[in-house]
Design a protein around this motif. Structure first.
Motif, PDB file in Angstrom:
ATOM      1  N   CYS A 156      86.336  95.280  27.475  1.00 41.36           N
ATOM      2  CA  CYS A 156      85.986  96.673  27.208  1.00 41.36           C
ATOM      3  C   CYS A 156      87.261  97.486  27.044  1.00 41.36           C
ATOM      4  N   ASP A 157      87.317  98.273  25.969  1.00 43.93           N
ATOM      5  CA  ASP A 157      88.407  99.235  25.762  1.00 43.93           C
ATOM      6  C   ASP A 157      87.833 100.642  25.878  1.00 43.93           C
ATOM      7  N   PRO A 158      88.237 101.407  26.881  1.00 46.16           N
ATOM      8  CA  PRO A 158      87.663 102.749  27.083  1.00 46.16           C
ATOM      9  C   PRO A 158      88.261 103.759  26.116  1.00 46.16           C
ATOM     10  N   ILE A 159      87.712 104.974  26.123  1.00 48.20           N
ATOM     11  CA  ILE A 159      88.306 106.092  25.394  1.00 48.20           C
ATOM     12  C   ILE A 159      89.700 106.324  25.973  1.00 48.20           C
ATOM     13  N   SER A 160      90.678 106.582  25.132  1.00 44.36           N
ATOM     14  CA  SER A 160      92.081 106.473  25.524  1.00 44.36           C
ATOM     15  C   SER A 160      92.480 107.348  26.705  1.00 44.36           C
ATOM     16  N   GLU A 161      92.010 108.558  26.806  1.00 40.81           N
ATOM     17  CA  GLU A 161      92.453 109.425  27.901  1.00 40.81           C
ATOM     18  C   GLU A 161      91.591 109.297  29.158  1.00 40.81           C
ATOM     19  N   HIS A 162      90.588 108.424  29.159  1.00 38.25           N
ATOM     20  CA  HIS A 162      89.700 108.261  30.306  1.00 38.25           C
ATOM     21  C   HIS A 162      90.310 107.294  31.325  1.00 38.25           C
ATOM     22  N   ASN A 163      90.356 107.707  32.601  1.00 40.27           N
ATOM     23  CA  ASN A 163      90.926 106.801  33.588  1.00 40.27           C
ATOM     24  C   ASN A 163      89.879 106.145  34.471  1.00 40.27           C
ATOM     25  N   ARG A 164      88.592 106.465  34.267  1.00 32.01           N
ATOM     26  CA  ARG A 164      87.529 105.781  35.002  1.00 32.01           C
ATOM     27  C   ARG A 164      86.752 104.877  34.050  1.00 32.01           C
ATOM     28  N   LEU A 165      86.442 103.681  34.520  1.00 32.84           N
ATOM     29  CA  LEU A 165      85.749 102.701  33.695  1.00 32.84           C
ATOM     30  C   LEU A 165      84.649 102.042  34.517  1.00 32.84           C
ATOM     31  N   TYR A 166      83.484 101.862  33.912  1.00 32.87           N
ATOM     32  CA  TYR A 166      82.295 101.373  34.615  1.00 32.87           C
ATOM     33  C   TYR A 166      81.697 100.197  33.846  1.00 32.87           C
ATOM     34  N   TRP A 167      81.077  99.276  34.591  1.00 34.86           N
ATOM     35  CA  TRP A 167      80.270  98.209  33.993  1.00 34.86           C
ATOM     36  C   TRP A 167      78.834  98.343  34.495  1.00 34.86           C
ATOM     37  N   TYR A 168      77.899  98.179  33.555  1.00 27.53           N
ATOM     38  CA  TYR A 168      76.474  98.191  33.857  1.00 27.53           C
ATOM     39  C   TYR A 168      75.834  96.978  33.180  1.00 27.53           C
ATOM     40  N   ARG A 169      74.649  96.619  33.678  1.00 28.15           N
ATOM     41  CA  ARG A 169      73.863  95.557  33.061  1.00 28.15           C
ATOM     42  C   ARG A 169      72.483  96.119  32.771  1.00 28.15           C
ATOM     43  N   GLN A 170      71.937  95.778  31.586  1.00 28.93           N
ATOM     44  CA  GLN A 170      70.621  96.273  31.200  1.00 28.93           C
ATOM     45  C   GLN A 170      69.762  95.134  30.681  1.00 28.93           C
ATOM     46  N   THR A 171      68.580  94.988  31.267  1.00 27.44           N
ATOM     47  CA  THR A 171      67.617  94.017  30.778  1.00 27.44           C
ATOM     48  C   THR A 171      66.501  94.747  30.047  1.00 27.44           C
ATOM     49  N   LEU A 172      65.707  93.994  29.291  1.00 27.83           N
ATOM     50  CA  LEU A 172      64.703  94.579  28.411  1.00 27.83           C
ATOM     51  C   LEU A 172      63.709  95.449  29.184  1.00 27.83           C
ATOM     52  N   GLY A 173      63.527  96.673  28.728  1.00 26.55           N
ATOM     53  CA  GLY A 173      62.554  97.566  29.339  1.00 26.55           C
ATOM     54  C   GLY A 173      63.032  98.277  30.594  1.00 26.55           C
ATOM     55  N   GLN A 174      64.300  98.064  30.950  1.00 25.75           N
ATOM     56  CA  GLN A 174      64.864  98.692  32.146  1.00 25.75           C
ATOM     57  C   GLN A 174      66.016  99.608  31.766  1.00 25.75           C
ATOM     58  N   GLY A 175      66.333 100.540  32.660  1.00 26.59           N
ATOM     59  CA  GLY A 175      67.540 101.318  32.469  1.00 26.59           C
ATOM     60  C   GLY A 175      68.759 100.519  32.905  1.00 26.59           C
ATOM     61  N   PRO A 176      69.960 100.935  32.499  1.00 25.38           N
ATOM     62  CA  PRO A 176      71.172 100.243  32.942  1.00 25.38           C
ATOM     63  C   PRO A 176      71.291 100.253  34.468  1.00 25.38           C
ATOM     64  N   GLU A 177      71.828  99.145  35.020  1.00 24.80           N
ATOM     65  CA  GLU A 177      72.077  99.035  36.457  1.00 24.80           C
ATOM     66  C   GLU A 177      73.576  98.931  36.689  1.00 24.80           C
ATOM     67  N   PHE A 178      74.063  99.725  37.614  1.00 25.10           N
ATOM     68  CA  PHE A 178      75.498  99.770  37.912  1.00 25.10           C
ATOM     69  C   PHE A 178      75.979  98.447  38.493  1.00 25.10           C
ATOM     70  N   LEU A 179      77.146  97.992  38.013  1.00 29.90           N
ATOM     71  CA  LEU A 179      77.780  96.788  38.564  1.00 29.90           C
ATOM     72  C   LEU A 179      79.056  97.125  39.330  1.00 29.90           C
ATOM     73  N   THR A 180      79.991  97.814  38.664  1.00 31.78           N
ATOM     74  CA  THR A 180      81.269  98.093  39.305  1.00 31.78           C
ATOM     75  C   THR A 180      81.976  99.228  38.583  1.00 31.78           C
ATOM     76  N   TYR A 181      83.027  99.772  39.237  1.00 31.83           N
ATOM     77  CA  TYR A 181      83.704 100.952  38.713  1.00 31.83           C
ATOM     78  C   TYR A 181      85.188 100.882  39.078  1.00 31.83           C
ATOM     79  N   PHE A 182      86.026 101.292  38.141  1.00 27.47           N
ATOM     80  CA  PHE A 182      87.473 101.337  38.341  1.00 27.47           C
ATOM     81  C   PHE A 182      87.967 102.757  38.163  1.00 27.47           C
TER      82      PHE A 182
END
Lengths: 116, 110
Positions: free
Chosen positions: A23-49
């Motif tokens: 993942c390459d974030p927007i250049s000036e953003h210093n926070r980065l997040y990962w989520y997982r999404q399965t069919l019919g569900q909203g994204p679920e948080f995994l981790t954050y930097f």
């Protein structure tokens, strides 16, 4: 501003193999997040930097999952010994670290993982 | 445990038929309430952030409002291109993670 980018967009792998997503974030953003999404569900948080420091991890993030952000810019998410239940869309998001819009998260297009 | 519930799960509207989507949340110390639009096979697209009860934000045919435990996304005179899944998420004090609802799948029929 080119937005958040993710690579690859699609990945098909066999059960038991390891996979890595970038993942390459927007250049000036210093926070980065990962989520997982399965069919019919909203994204679920995994981790954050924040910069290179991993500050939050969900209990969904089993020992087979590891994420890094070595220089505070791009991040990688690795899944070891993949299982069929890992099949999902893996989404990356980024946000500013300060200012009035610091909580707004902007998402990339996602990596679709299929484990056969 | 923080929960976000969206209703209805799916909504079919005729073009021009206005309606509202509902989002209820349970988090204590709301840091922000967020609305996203998601097209099939794509990542969520940011629409609005609401921070306090009584706040309203508008963008084209969409208006988002916030009360103490609910948010509404009002769609005025929708067009077929508004068809998408609309996701609601909250963030509570002490955490930057977003907790999402399952979304409302909106279909606008010409």
């Amino acid at each position: 501003d080119t937005g958040v980018s993710q690579d690859p967009r699609h990945k098909i792998t066999k059960r038991g193999q390891n996979v890595t997503f970038r993942c390459d974030p927007i250049s000036e953003h210093n926070r980065l997040y990962w989520y997982r999404q399965t069919l019919g569900q909203g994204p679920e948080f995994l981790t954050y930097f924040q910069n290179e420091a991993q500050l939050e991890k969900s209990r969904l993030l089993s020992d087979r999952f590891s994420a890094e952000r070595p220089k505070g810019s791009f991040s990688t998410l690795e899944i070891q010994r993949t299982e069929q239940g890992d099949s999902a869309m893996y989404l990356c998001a980024s946000s500013l670290g300060e200012g009035g819009r610091r909580y707004e998260q902007y998402f990339g297009p996602g990596t679709r993982l299929t484990v056969t | 445990e923080d929960q976000v519930t969206q209703s209805p799960e799916a909504l079919r509207l005729q073009e021009g038929e206005s309606s509202s989507l509902n989002c209820s949340y349970t988090v204590s110390g709301l840091r922000g309430l967020f609305w996203y639009r998601q097209d099939p096979g794509k990542g969520p697209e940011f629409l609005f952030t609401l921070y306090s009860a009584g706040e309203e934000k508008e963008k084209e045919r969409l208006k988002a409002t916030l009360t103490k435990k609910e948010s509404f996304l009002h769609i005025t005179a929708p067009k077929p291109e508004d068809s998408a899944t609309y996701l609601c998420a909250d963030s509570g004090a002490g955490s930057y993670q977003l907790t999402f609802g399952k979304g409302t799948k909106l279909s606008v029929i010409p």
